[in-house]
Enzyme design. Structure first.
Site, short mmCIF file in Angstrom:
data_model
loop_
_atom_site.label_atom_id
_atom_site.label_comp_id
_atom_site.label_asym_id
_atom_site.label_seq_id
_atom_site.Cartn_x
_atom_site.Cartn_y
_atom_site.Cartn_z
N PHE A 35 0.85 -1.20 0.00
CA PHE A 35 0.00 0.00 0.00
C PHE A 35 0.88 1.25 0.00
O PHE A 35 0.72 2.14 -0.84
CB PHE A 35 -0.97 -0.02 1.19
CG PHE A 35 -1.77 1.26 1.29
CD1 PHE A 35 -2.50 1.72 0.19
CD2 PHE A 35 -1.81 2.01 2.45
CE1 PHE A 35 -3.22 2.92 0.25
CE2 PHE A 35 -2.53 3.20 2.53
CZ PHE A 35 -3.23 3.65 1.42
N THR A 36 1.82 1.32 0.94
CA THR A 36 2.79 2.43 0.92
C THR A 36 4.22 1.92 0.76
O THR A 36 5.13 2.73 0.57
CB THR A 36 2.71 3.27 2.23
OG1 THR A 36 2.79 2.37 3.35
CG2 THR A 36 1.44 4.07 2.30
N LYS A 90 -8.93 -1.40 10.17
CA LYS A 90 -8.91 -2.87 10.01
C LYS A 90 -7.47 -3.39 10.10
O LYS A 90 -7.21 -4.42 10.71
CB LYS A 90 -9.48 -3.25 8.63
CG LYS A 90 -10.98 -3.20 8.55
CD LYS A 90 -11.40 -3.75 7.18
CE LYS A 90 -12.88 -3.67 6.99
NZ LYS A 90 -13.25 -3.92 5.58
N ASN A 98 -4.68 -11.04 13.81
CA ASN A 98 -4.12 -12.14 13.00
C ASN A 98 -2.68 -12.42 13.37
O ASN A 98 -2.26 -13.58 13.44
CB ASN A 98 -4.22 -11.80 11.50
CG ASN A 98 -5.64 -11.92 10.99
OD1 ASN A 98 -6.42 -12.74 11.51
ND2 ASN A 98 -6.01 -11.11 10.01
N TYR A 144 -6.13 6.03 12.99
CA TYR A 144 -4.75 5.64 13.29
C TYR A 144 -4.53 5.59 14.80
O TYR A 144 -4.10 4.57 15.35
CB TYR A 144 -3.81 6.64 12.64
CG TYR A 144 -2.34 6.32 12.75
CD1 TYR A 144 -1.76 5.32 11.98
CD2 TYR A 144 -1.52 7.05 13.62
CE1 TYR A 144 -0.39 5.05 12.06
CE2 TYR A 144 -0.16 6.79 13.71
CZ TYR A 144 0.41 5.79 12.93
OH TYR A 144 1.76 5.53 13.01
N LYS A 148 -4.22 2.14 16.86
CA LYS A 148 -2.98 1.75 17.55
C LYS A 148 -3.23 1.52 19.04
O LYS A 148 -2.59 0.68 19.67
CB LYS A 148 -1.92 2.85 17.36
CG LYS A 148 -1.39 2.96 15.93
CD LYS A 148 -0.41 1.83 15.62
CE LYS A 148 0.22 2.02 14.25
NZ LYS A 148 1.23 1.01 13.93
P1 NAD Z 1 5.27 3.10 5.90
O1 NAD Z 1 3.94 3.56 5.47
O2 NAD Z 1 6.46 3.54 5.15
O3 NAD Z 1 5.32 1.51 5.98
C1 NAD Z 1 4.21 0.72 6.31
C2 NAD Z 1 4.29 -0.57 5.52
O4 NAD Z 1 3.17 -1.40 5.85
C3 NAD Z 1 4.23 -0.35 4.00
O5 NAD Z 1 5.20 -1.14 3.36
C4 NAD Z 1 2.81 -0.79 3.63
O6 NAD Z 1 2.70 -1.22 2.29
C5 NAD Z 1 2.58 -1.90 4.65
N1 NAD Z 1 1.17 -2.15 4.93
C6 NAD Z 1 0.20 -1.24 5.20
N2 NAD Z 1 -0.97 -1.86 5.42
C7 NAD Z 1 -0.73 -3.19 5.30
C8 NAD Z 1 -1.55 -4.34 5.40
N3 NAD Z 1 -2.87 -4.25 5.67
N4 NAD Z 1 -0.98 -5.57 5.20
C9 NAD Z 1 0.35 -5.67 4.90
N5 NAD Z 1 1.15 -4.59 4.77
C10 NAD Z 1 0.62 -3.38 4.98
O7 NAD Z 1 5.41 3.51 7.45
P2 NAD Z 1 6.69 3.48 8.40
O8 NAD Z 1 7.09 4.87 8.67
O9 NAD Z 1 7.68 2.51 7.90
O10 NAD Z 1 6.03 2.90 9.72
C11 NAD Z 1 6.14 1.53 10.08
C12 NAD Z 1 5.37 1.29 11.36
O11 NAD Z 1 5.89 2.11 12.41
C13 NAD Z 1 3.88 1.62 11.24
O12 NAD Z 1 3.14 0.65 11.95
C14 NAD Z 1 3.76 2.96 11.91
O13 NAD Z 1 2.50 3.15 12.46
C15 NAD Z 1 4.85 2.89 12.98
N6 NAD Z 1 5.33 4.24 13.32
C16 NAD Z 1 6.13 4.94 12.46
C17 NAD Z 1 6.54 6.21 12.80
C18 NAD Z 1 7.45 7.02 11.89
O14 NAD Z 1 7.74 8.17 12.23
N7 NAD Z 1 7.94 6.51 10.80
C19 NAD Z 1 6.14 6.79 14.01
C20 NAD Z 1 5.30 6.05 14.84
C21 NAD Z 1 4.91 4.77 14.49
#
Ligand code: NAD
Ligand code: UDP
Length: 313
Positions: A35-36, A90, A98, A144, A148
């Site tokens: 997705f991202t 979700k 899961n 979000y 969380k």
């Molecule tokens: P990101 O969006 O770059 O990466 C998220 C990854 O999860 C992506 O590769 C996306 O394709 C995948 N994804 C999303 N929904 C999915 C699903 N339903 N099934 C399988 N894959 C799915 O974000 P990030 O910055 O790498 O963040 C990673 C984690 O750390 C996240 O859970 C985020 O909430 C948490 N987080 C990040 C930050 C930050 O500053 N980067 C801060 C707080 C928390």
């Protein structure tokens, strides 16, 4: 060698984590629905015999063998998690259910990438883990934030009810190379705008604060947390306590890039937290962890990475 599942492994933090775990000699299964996440972020790992990519959505159950699970799957940038807010909820809630079932079946340790967003617009500053937060349950960020928070609840309930070995890490704003230039977060936006000579968009008057952690520091912390064997399950804050205003960040990026871009002020998105700074004394005490990379060094490395996208986006 451990068999480790990283969900969201093709995302920003995930690709750094996968690379580091493979480098340390582990077998890594990177699960992502893209997705991202981006294939180019994990391309260098695809030929490794210690790396496997599984295209899957964590909202659907999956069965595989593993000893550790890092659950990172969830879009983290506000425009992305608000794009389909119901799906975000979700992913957070059904997704962690899961993954907890998978951990239970395998007797695996599971680490949840939680967030400083569980504190919402905090009334205590800096935020420590005992603070319960100030979250709007019905706003545009709620999918979000509340997703969380519900995931933390499920983690704790699996731990209490089934003895699942859990770790909860509350991650504060993290940045670094391999962020998607189109991600929409403040660091990537400012850098790409500065490099392209476009206006730098500061939301509100830029007086809101954030504390930015370099990705290598965070990845180090996640691995330490996962592998602690003295029963420390968290929640634990991980971030860089060096706090600055968003306007100050934009000015730093301007100065480090030598850009002639102008700073322009745009409307502040609703429920945008006013202040954010982690109290990391718990991580220091329990894990001996603290960040080492200062903002100047981290921004320089990030800018260097973004140079390849100059005038291409
Ligand atoms: P990101 O969006 O770059 O990466 C998220 C990854 O999860 C992506 O590769 C996306 O394709 C995948 N994804 C999303 N929904 C999915 C699903 N339903 N099934 C399988 N894959 C799915 O974000 P990030 O910055 O790498 O963040 C990673 C984690 O750390 C996240 O859970 C985020 O909430 C948490 N987080 C990040 C930050 C930050 O500053 N980067 C801060 C707080 C928390
Ligand atoms: N922000 C900004 N300009 C941008 C993107 C974000 O001023 O182009 C602000 C945003 O309003 C917030 C802060 O920068 O106050 C951090 O935003 P980000 O999306 O990176 O993460 P958040 O901490 O809000 O989840």
């Amino acid at each position: 060698m451990k068999k480790i599942l990283v969900t969201g492994g093709a995302g920003f933090i995930g690709n750094h984590l996968c690379r580091r775990l493979v480098k340390e000699g582990n077998y890594v299964i990177c699960l992502d629905n893209f997705f991202t996440g981006l294939k180019r972020h994990i391309e260098d790992l695809l030929d490794s015999p210690n790396f496997k990519l599984v295209e899957h959505d964590i909202v659907e159950p999956i069965s595989l063998d593993c000893e550790q699970i890092y659950n990172l799957a969830c879009p983290a940038s506000p425009p992305h998690y608000q794009f389909d807010s119901i799906k975000t909820m979700k992913t957070s809630v059904i997704g962690i259910l899961n993954m907890l079932e998978l951990a239970k079946k395998n007797g695996a340790t599971i680490l949840q990438a939680s967030t400083s967003e569980v504190y919402g617009n905090p009334l205590e500053h800096p935020q420590n883990e005992k603070y319960w937060g100030n979250v709007n349950p019905i706003g545009v960020r709620s999918c979000y934030d509340e997703g969380k928070r519900a995931a933390e609840t499920l983690m704790m309930d699996y731990h209490r009810q089934y003895g699942t070995d859990i770790r909860i890490v509350r991650i504060f704003n993290t940045y670094g190379p391999n962020m998607d230039p189109k991600d929409g977060r403040v660091v990537s936006n400012c850098i790409i705008q500065a490099l392209n000579g476009d206006d730098i968009t500061v939301y509100g008057d830029g007086s809101q604060t954030r504390s930015f952690c370099y990705v290598d520091d965070l990845v180090e912390g996640l691995i330490l947390m996962m592998n602690n064997h003295h029963g420390f399950i968290g929640p634990v804050n991980m971030g860089n306590p060096s706090e600055r205003t968003v306007l100050n960040l934009a000015e730093m990026v301007l100065s480090l890039t030598g850009s002639a871009s102008r700073i322009v002020f745009k409307p502040l998105p609703s429920d945008d937290p006013v202040k954010r700074k982690p109290d990391i004394s718990l991580a220091k005490k329990e894990l001996g962890w603290e960040p080492n990379v200062d903002i100047n060094t981290g921004l320089k490395k990030t800018i260097e990475y973004f140079m390849q996208f100059k005038n291409k986006s």
